[in-house]
Design an enzyme around this catalytic site. Structure first.
Site, PDB file in Angstrom:
ATOM      1  N   CYS A 221      -5.489  -3.404   2.581  1.00 41.93           N
ATOM      2  CA  CYS A 221      -5.168  -3.426   4.005  1.00 41.93           C
ATOM      3  C   CYS A 221      -6.420  -3.484   4.884  1.00 41.93           C
ATOM      4  CB  CYS A 221      -4.270  -2.250   4.371  1.00 41.93           C
ATOM      5  SG  CYS A 221      -3.359  -2.508   5.923  1.00 41.93           S
TER       6      CYS A 221
ATOM      7  N   GLU B 196       0.829  -1.204   0.000  1.00 41.48           N
ATOM      8  CA  GLU B 196       0.000   0.000   0.000  1.00 41.48           C
ATOM      9  C   GLU B 196       0.869   1.261   0.000  1.00 41.48           C
ATOM     10  OE1 GLU B 196      -3.501   1.618   3.038  1.00 41.48           O
ATOM     11  OE2 GLU B 196      -2.091   0.087   3.692  1.00 41.48           O
TER      12      GLU B 196
ATOM     13  N   LYS C 123      -9.233   2.766  -1.727  1.00 39.86           N
ATOM     14  CA  LYS C 123      -9.434   2.056  -0.465  1.00 39.86           C
ATOM     15  C   LYS C 123     -10.783   2.466   0.126  1.00 39.86           C
ATOM     16  CE  LYS C 123      -6.920   1.060   3.844  1.00 39.86           C
ATOM     17  NZ  LYS C 123      -5.639   1.286   4.558  1.00 39.86           N
TER      18      LYS C 123
ATOM     19  N   THR D  86      16.989   5.772  27.686  1.00 38.73           N
ATOM     20  CA  THR D  86      16.858   4.419  28.237  1.00 38.73           C
ATOM     21  C   THR D  86      15.626   4.222  29.119  1.00 38.73           C
ATOM     22  OG1 THR D  86      18.297   5.014  30.104  1.00 38.73           O
ATOM     23  CG2 THR D  86      19.358   4.076  28.158  1.00 38.73           C
TER      24      THR D  86
ATOM     25  N   ASN E  93      17.309  14.711  41.103  1.00 37.87           N
ATOM     26  CA  ASN E  93      17.196  15.121  39.708  1.00 37.87           C
ATOM     27  C   ASN E  93      18.446  15.792  39.177  1.00 37.87           C
ATOM     28  OD1 ASN E  93      14.633  14.099  39.353  1.00 37.87           O
ATOM     29  ND2 ASN E  93      13.586  16.037  39.783  1.00 37.87           N
TER      30      ASN E  93
END
Length: 659
Positions: free
Chosen positions: A163, A44, A111, A480, A456
Site C-alpha cells: 500500500c 493488506e 510494511k 441528515t 431549537n
C-alpha cells in the site's frame, strides 16, 4: 514464451470477523484455482481486517490472525497466495504480508512506510520495517524468513510493495527492479475518495513501466468498519500497459481480477532498458521455494473496461454512499432505516440514497440475493420497490411553522422512492415544552428575545418520536446534516443531528444541491432520473423553524453556500489566515463588496470556533473527501480556543477600504 496467470482479489472484510473473513479468503483462493491462477494477491491485513484500530494492540488479535493463516495453508495447494496479517517481533507490531505457496509458508515481508496522515493512524499500532533488514523470525516453535527479501517460487521472482510503500518517492520497487523481479504484488487498503482512481491508476502503470515488471494491485471493497468506504479497485499492469482492471463499488463479497502475462517477454523488455541491474543477490535476500506453477494456455491480452463514469463526482458520490449504507445496514444487523423527511434537500438526498442502494444492489445481485444479504423476510423479496418499502420509513414532523410546500414535497419524495410515509404532529409537544419552561422561569417566551431557543426546541421535539419508531422496528435512524452545516454548527444537537449514522455529513451543501438537480433530470447511469425531486429543488433551503412571515432561509442566516464552502476549504483545508481568506474570496467573488465579504469571513471563523463540540458529537459519517471536517478521520481542532479573536480584529485594518 512463459505464460502465467496472476490475479488480485477485492474482499469485503469486517474487522475481527474471523470466520467471515476466512470464508471470503477461501472463496477468492478457490476462484483463483478454477481460473488457473499461479499467483494471487489479497488485500493488506485481509485476515483480521484493516480497521481493527486499537484491537491491534491485543495479543489475541495477533495470535488469532496467525491461527487463521495456519487454517488456510491446506487450501493453497498448487497456488501462490499473498495474505496480510499483523505480527509481533521483539515486542513490536508489524503490518506484514505472508507469502504462502503450495501449502507452505515461504516467508514474510513487513510494511516499510506506514500511512499516518488523514484517516490513517498506522504508526499508532505498527512500526515500519527498517530498510534492508532481514531476520529469521522465531514463532510458535518454527523459524520463518522475515524482512526485505525477494521470493523465487518455481523460477518466478516475486516482490512486495504494501500500500503506502508505493505512494512515496523512495519506494521499495526501485530495489526490486534492480534485482529483476518479475511480479510486484501490492496488497492494499486504499480507501475511496473523489478522483482517487486516476491517481491510483497512474501509480500502478508508472510502476510497471519504470520497473519493467508485472504489477498486481489488490484492495478491499465496501464499508469495512463504519466510516471508510473501499471501492475495490484491482489492477494488473505489465511493462506500462494496463492488462486487467476489476469493477468498482460493487455489492459482492469477492471479486477476482486476473490476467495472463508473458514472463519471458517482460524480462526481454527489462533487458533492453538502461535500468542498472545488480549482478548479485546482496541488495535483498532471495528466498527460494521449489514448486511447479500452473501454466496458462491463453495468450496475453488487454482487458480494461471502458468506464466513462470514473471521473464523474456525481456518479462516485451516488455509488459510494449507496454501498456504504448497504454494508453499514447489514454489518450493524439493523432491520431498516428511518429518516425524518423535512421536505428539504438534505433529508430528500438521504432517502433517495437508500432507494439507490436497493436499486444498485438488486441490479447486481438480484432481488432474492439482496434480501438474503440484508436479512429480510421472503415476503419482502418481490421487487426492488418492495424491498425499499420494507427497509425505509420516512416521517414528516409538522410544527406550527411547517408549510404545505414542504409537507407535499416530503410526501412526493417518499412516494417516488417507494418508502413508507408517516406524519407526526409535534406542535403539541413543542407547546408543552414552552409552557413548562415559561411556568418555571415566570415569563413568556417570544421570538424577539428567544429566537434561537424557540427554533431549537422545535428541532429537538422531533427527535424522540423518530427514535422511538426506529427502536420499535430495529432500524437505524439516519441523521441528515451536511458538511456545510457542520462547518458552522448550523444544526440542532439532539434535533436534526440525531441518528446512528450521518451519511451526508462529508459532503457540502452546494454540491448536494447540484447533485439533486442532476438526479432529478438525469440520474446515475442505468438508473435514470427521479422527477419527483423537483418539489425539493425548486425551494430555497430553509430550516422552517421561524414563523412563515419571517421568510427564513439558510443562506440569509449564514451566507451563500458556495461562498461558505470556499471559505471552509481555504480556512480549514488550506489553513489560511482570515486576511488570506479574504484575498481568495475577493478574487473568486468580485461582485460582493469588501464589507460583505468581511462579514461572512468573520461569521465563518466565529461559528467554526464555537461549534467544534458539535462536530465531535456528530454520528459517524462516511469518508468521501480527503480533506473533510470529521475530527475522527481528518480534521482535529480544539473544542475550546481563542476563536481567532486577534486575527479577526486585525482583519479590518489589513484589508484596504474601498474607494
Amino acid at each position: 514464451m512463459h505464460l502465467v496467470r496472476v490475479a488480485a482479489a477485492a474482499l469485503n472484510q469486517t474487522p475481527l470477523d474471523w470466520d467471515g473473513n476466512q470464508a471470503r479468503i477461501l472463496e477468492a483462493i478457490r476462484l483463483a484455482r478454477r481460473q488457473g491462477v499461479a499467483v494471487l494477491c489479497l488485500p493488506e491485513l485481509c485476515i483480521p481486517g484493516y480497521g481493527c484500530e486499537d484491537a491491534f494492540f491485543s495479543r489475541g488479535t495477533i495470535l488469532e490472525s496467525w491461527r487463521v493463516l495456519q487454517e488456510l495453508l491446506p487450501e493453497t495447494k498448487g497456488i501462490v497466495v499473498a495474505l496480510g496479517l499483523p505480527i509481533m517481533h521483539r515486542a513490536a507490531n508489524y503490518n506484514a504480508v505472508c507469502l504462502v505457496a503450495d501449502g507452505h509458508i515461504v516467508g514474510l515481508v513487513g510494511k516499510r512506510f506506514l500511512a499516518g496522515d488523514g484517516i490513517h493512524y498506522e504508526p499508532r499500532w505498527f512500526k515500519g520495517w527498517p530498510a534492508g533488514k532481514f531476520v529469521q523470525w522465531e514463532h510458535d516453535g518454527h523459524s520463518y524468513p522475515l524482512g526485505d527479501q525477494i521470493f523465487e517460487v518455481g523460477g518466478l521472482r516475486i516482490g512486495f510493495e504494501i500500500c503506502e510503500d508505493a505512494w512515496v518517492p523512495n519506494r521499495p520497487g526501485v530495489e526490486l527492479a534492480s534485482q529483476g523481479v518479475d511480479v510486484i504484488c501490492n496488497p492494499s487498503a486504499s480507501h475511496f475518495a473523489f478522483g482517487k482512481h486516476e491517481v491510483r491508476k497512474q501509480i500502478v502503470l508508472n510502476a510497471s513501466r519504470s520497473f519493467r515488471a508485472t504489477y498486481v494491485y489488490s484492495n478491499f471493497i465496501g464499508n469495512e468498519a463504519g466510516r471508510v468506504i473501499y471501492d475495490g479497485e484491482c489492477m494488473i499492469a505489465s511493462s506500462g500497459h494496463l492488462v486487467a482492471e476489476g469493477p468498482r463499488l460493487g455489492y459482492g463479497d469477492v471479486y477476482l481480477t486476473s490476467a495472463v502475462v508473458d514472463v519471458d517477454l517482460a524480462r526481454m523488455v527489462h533487458a533492453r532498458t538502461t535500468y542498472a541491474p545488480t549482478v548479485d543477490d546482496n541488495v535483498r535476500r532471495i528466498t527460494r521455494f521449489d514448486m511447479k506453477l500452473p501454466t496458462a494456455d491463453l495468450p496475453p491480452h488487454t482487458v480494461a473496461p471502458d468506464d466513462a463514469l470514473r471521473n464523474d463526482k456525481r456518479e462516485e458520490f451516488s455509488r459510494a454512499v449507496a454501498l456504504g449504507l448497504f454494508d453499514y445496514l447489514r454489518k450493524s444487523r439493523s432491520r431498516g432505516f428511518v429518516v425524518s423527511l423535512s421536505g428539504g434537500a438534505d433529508s430528500a438526498a438521504v432517502a433517495y440514497l437508500v432507494h439507490l442502494m436497493v436499486t444498485l444492489a438488486t441490479q447486481e445481485l438480484g432481488v432474492e440475493a439482496t434480501c438474503a444479504r440484508l436479512g429480510l423476510p421472503e415476503g419482502a423479496c418481490t421487487t426492488p420497490r418492495a424491498i425499499v418499502r420494507a427497509l425505509l420509513t420516512c416521517v414528516y414532523q409538522a410544527t406550527a411553522n411547517s408549510s404545505d410546500t414542504t409537507r407535499n414535497a416530503a410526501r412526493a419524495v417518499a412516494e417516488a422512492v417507494g418508502a413508507e410515509f408517516l406524519e407526526f404532529d409535534v406542535e403539541p409537544l413543542v407547546r408543552a415544552y414552552v409552557r413548562t419552561v415559561e411556568g418555571a422561569i415566570g415569563r413568556e417566551l417570544g421570538w424577539k428575545s428567544d429566537d434561537i431557543a424557540l427554533q431549537n426546541i422545535q428541532a429537538r421535539a422531533r427527535a424522540p418520536g423518530v427514535w422511538l419508531l426506529a427502536n420499535l422496528r430495529g432500524a437505524l435512524l439516519l441523521a441528515t446534516s451536511n458538511r456545510s452545516e457542520a462547518a458552522v454548527g448550523y444544526a440542532t444537537m439532539d434535533g436534526d443531528t440525531c441518528g446512528g449514522l450521518s451519511p451526508i455529513a462529508g459532503i457540502d451543501k452546494a454540491f448536494l444541491r447540484q447533485w439533486l438537480r442532476w438526479v432529478e433530470h438525469e440520474g446515475p447511469a442505468g438508473v435514470g432520473p427521479t422527477p419527483a425531486l423537483r418539489a425539493v429543488n425548486v425551494q430555497a433551503p430553509t430550516a422552517e423553524l421561524r414563523p412563515a412571515g419571517a421568510k427564513q432561509t439558510d443562506e440569509d442566516d449564514l451566507m451563500p453556500y458556495p461562498i461558505l464552502d470556499v471559505i471552509e476549504r481555504a480556512a480549514i483545508r488550506d489553513k489560511l489566515a482570515p486576511k488570506e481568506v479574504y484575498r481568495v474570496l475577493a478574487s473568486r467573488f468580485p461582485e460582493h463588496g469588501r464589507a460583505q465579504l468581511l462579514l461572512w469571513i468573520k461569521r465563518f471563523f466565529r461559528l467554526w470556533s464555537q461549534n467544534q463540540w458539535k462536530r465531535e458529537r456528530y454520528a459517524p459519517s462516511f469518508h468521501l473527501d480527503d480533506e473533510n471536517l470529521d475530527p475522527k478521520t481528518w480534521c482535529r481542532f480544539p473544542i475550546l480556543s481563542g476563536g481567532f479573536a486577534r486575527e479577526l480584529a486585525e482583519l479590518e485594518n489589513v484589508v484596504p477600504r474601498e474607494g
